[in-house]
Design a protein around this motif. Sequence first.
Motif: not given
Length: 120
Positions: A14-15, A18-21, A48-51, A100-108
């Motif tokens: 979620q974070l 938010i970062t992408h958006l 945060v993992e991936g941040m 990329n927000a959608i990708k991030a929500s899917n863990g990509e």
Amino acid sequence: MESNYHTLKRTDNQLLVITHLSQLLTYATVFGGIIAPLILWATQKEQVEGMDAHGKAILNFQISLIVYSLISIPLIFALGLGILILILVAILAFVMPIVNAIKASNGELPSYPLSINFVS
């Protein structure tokens, strides 16, 4: 005394979303689209993992957009080419954070086209 304690990073998609958006703040404020992700990345990259990867991709994309916009200004006088570049920049600046927000929500991992690698 040396400590073997390692901080475990938490998963927080979620974070990342938010970062992408937060890049869309450019449309409400002039530099909010680069400042908000920069602050989120700088404060959360260790927690945060991936941040770190997402933040670097966002910053590289935002800096690239600024460079392309600056290059397009003198090109406006060259057969209107600069206007086409500005239109492309505006479309990419709006669409890619959402994608990329959608990708991030899917863990990509994020993927920003035409992004120059300034921060690595």
